[in-house]
Design a protein around this motif. Sequence first.
Motif, short mmCIF file in Angstrom:
data_model
loop_
_atom_site.label_atom_id
_atom_site.label_comp_id
_atom_site.label_asym_id
_atom_site.label_seq_id
_atom_site.Cartn_x
_atom_site.Cartn_y
_atom_site.Cartn_z
N THR A 108 2.49 8.92 5.72
CA THR A 108 2.52 10.33 6.11
C THR A 108 2.75 10.56 7.60
OG1 THR A 108 0.10 10.41 6.36
CG2 THR A 108 1.01 10.96 4.18
N ASP A 109 2.31 9.65 8.46
CA ASP A 109 2.40 9.88 9.90
C ASP A 109 3.51 9.10 10.58
OD1 ASP A 109 0.12 11.31 9.36
OD2 ASP A 109 -0.97 10.61 11.13
N LYS A 110 3.98 8.03 9.98
CA LYS A 110 5.02 7.22 10.61
C LYS A 110 6.30 8.04 10.76
CE LYS A 110 7.46 4.28 8.21
NZ LYS A 110 8.81 4.77 8.57
N PRO A 111 6.91 8.03 11.94
CA PRO A 111 8.19 8.75 12.11
C PRO A 111 9.24 8.21 11.14
CG PRO A 111 7.26 8.19 14.25
CD PRO A 111 6.42 7.48 13.22
N PRO A 112 10.16 9.07 10.70
CA PRO A 112 11.10 8.70 9.63
C PRO A 112 11.98 7.50 9.92
CG PRO A 112 11.10 11.07 9.98
CD PRO A 112 10.29 10.49 11.08
N LEU A 113 12.31 7.24 11.19
CA LEU A 113 13.24 6.15 11.50
C LEU A 113 12.57 4.95 12.16
CD1 LEU A 113 16.39 8.12 12.72
CD2 LEU A 113 15.96 7.09 10.47
N THR A 114 11.24 4.93 12.17
CA THR A 114 10.51 3.82 12.78
C THR A 114 10.21 2.75 11.73
OG1 THR A 114 9.48 5.29 14.39
CG2 THR A 114 8.44 3.15 14.06
N HIS A 115 10.56 1.51 12.06
CA HIS A 115 10.23 0.37 11.19
C HIS A 115 8.87 -0.19 11.60
CE1 HIS A 115 14.39 0.53 9.96
NE2 HIS A 115 14.81 0.22 11.17
N VAL A 116 8.05 -0.52 10.63
CA VAL A 116 6.75 -1.16 10.88
C VAL A 116 6.69 -2.44 10.07
CG1 VAL A 116 4.25 -0.95 10.79
CG2 VAL A 116 5.64 1.06 11.33
N VAL A 117 6.42 -3.55 10.74
CA VAL A 117 6.34 -4.86 10.10
C VAL A 117 4.88 -5.32 10.12
CG1 VAL A 117 7.22 -7.22 10.09
CG2 VAL A 117 8.65 -5.37 10.98
N LEU A 118 4.35 -5.69 8.97
CA LEU A 118 2.96 -6.11 8.85
C LEU A 118 2.95 -7.54 8.31
CD1 LEU A 118 3.34 -3.00 7.46
CD2 LEU A 118 0.90 -3.01 7.98
N THR A 119 2.29 -8.44 9.03
CA THR A 119 2.30 -9.84 8.61
C THR A 119 0.89 -10.33 8.28
OG1 THR A 119 1.95 -10.89 10.78
CG2 THR A 119 4.20 -10.19 10.25
N GLY A 120 0.85 -11.47 7.60
CA GLY A 120 -0.42 -12.13 7.28
C GLY A 120 -0.55 -12.40 5.80
N ARG A 121 -1.33 -13.41 5.49
CA ARG A 121 -1.58 -13.78 4.10
C ARG A 121 -2.32 -12.67 3.36
NH1 ARG A 121 -2.95 -19.92 3.07
NH2 ARG A 121 -1.63 -20.94 4.62
N ASN A 122 -2.22 -12.76 2.04
CA ASN A 122 -3.05 -11.93 1.15
C ASN A 122 -2.94 -10.44 1.43
OD1 ASN A 122 -5.14 -14.61 1.75
ND2 ASN A 122 -4.45 -14.20 -0.33
N ALA A 123 -1.72 -9.95 1.58
CA ALA A 123 -1.53 -8.51 1.76
C ALA A 123 -2.13 -7.78 0.56
CB ALA A 123 -0.05 -8.18 1.89
N PRO A 124 -2.95 -6.77 0.79
CA PRO A 124 -3.58 -6.07 -0.34
C PRO A 124 -2.55 -5.32 -1.18
CG PRO A 124 -4.11 -5.00 1.74
CD PRO A 124 -3.39 -6.25 2.09
N SER A 125 -2.89 -5.11 -2.44
CA SER A 125 -1.96 -4.49 -3.38
C SER A 125 -1.57 -3.09 -2.94
CB SER A 125 -2.57 -4.47 -4.79
OG SER A 125 -3.81 -3.78 -4.78
N ALA A 126 -2.49 -2.35 -2.33
CA ALA A 126 -2.17 -0.99 -1.88
C ALA A 126 -1.09 -1.01 -0.80
CB ALA A 126 -3.43 -0.30 -1.36
N LEU A 127 -1.12 -2.02 0.05
CA LEU A 127 -0.09 -2.14 1.07
C LEU A 127 1.25 -2.51 0.44
CD1 LEU A 127 0.80 -2.15 4.02
CD2 LEU A 127 0.03 -4.53 4.17
N LEU A 128 1.23 -3.41 -0.52
CA LEU A 128 2.46 -3.79 -1.20
C LEU A 128 3.07 -2.59 -1.91
CD1 LEU A 128 1.40 -7.23 -2.73
CD2 LEU A 128 2.59 -6.79 -0.58
N GLU A 129 2.24 -1.74 -2.46
CA GLU A 129 2.73 -0.54 -3.14
C GLU A 129 3.40 0.41 -2.16
OE1 GLU A 129 3.56 2.04 -6.21
OE2 GLU A 129 2.74 0.02 -6.35
#
Length: 205
Positions: free
Chosen positions: A157-178
């Motif tokens: 909801t808050d991320k600007p429309p053209l901004t890419h966000v990369v999230l790293t690390g093991r065991n990404a939670p299912s809500a993040l994958l969704e």
Amino acid sequence: MTISPDDVARHATKMARIKAARDKIMAGKTGEKGLVIVHTGPGKGKSSAGFGMILRCIAHEMPCAVVQFIKGAWDTGERRLLTSHFPHLCQFHAMGEGFTWETQDKARDIAAAQAGWEKAKALIRDTRNRMVLLDEINIALRYNYLDINAVTDFLLTDKPPLTHVVLTGRNAPSALLEAADLITEMGSTKHPFRDGIKAQPGVEF
């Protein structure tokens, strides 16, 4: 190996068909969108891939930023490179204090993670940054140092429309994958650590 004229002709015909099909597919891919990108899994390369994308942004002279959630106490090669050569294009914030088994202080780990998330939100909201890498944030989410619902709600909801966000690390939670647009899971087939080889500069950090 000898290539006959017939082989050359067959190859050219085959490649022309492939190119025509590919061009047809690509003609329908015209949109742009700031992506939520997740690198997870047990294999090596999650942070490395994220920093590779940051270097691509720098090569295109696109402002970007990094927030490190766990490895902030480490003197890494990527940190040296970005802070010494590209501070005008890439903001680098090392907010972590090491892995949880090193700090042995849950309250301090939670405070560091939450401070990192506040910094991350500010950087993501700044539309000058085309990409923000949240390195090892999945570890903080795994240990519940951050509220996964707050993180995903912000990204959606808050991320600007053209901004890419990369999230790293093991065991990404299912809500993040969704919530993600792009997910890469790094597998582990063979690793030298199992044979007694320690982490080495240029390979792991």
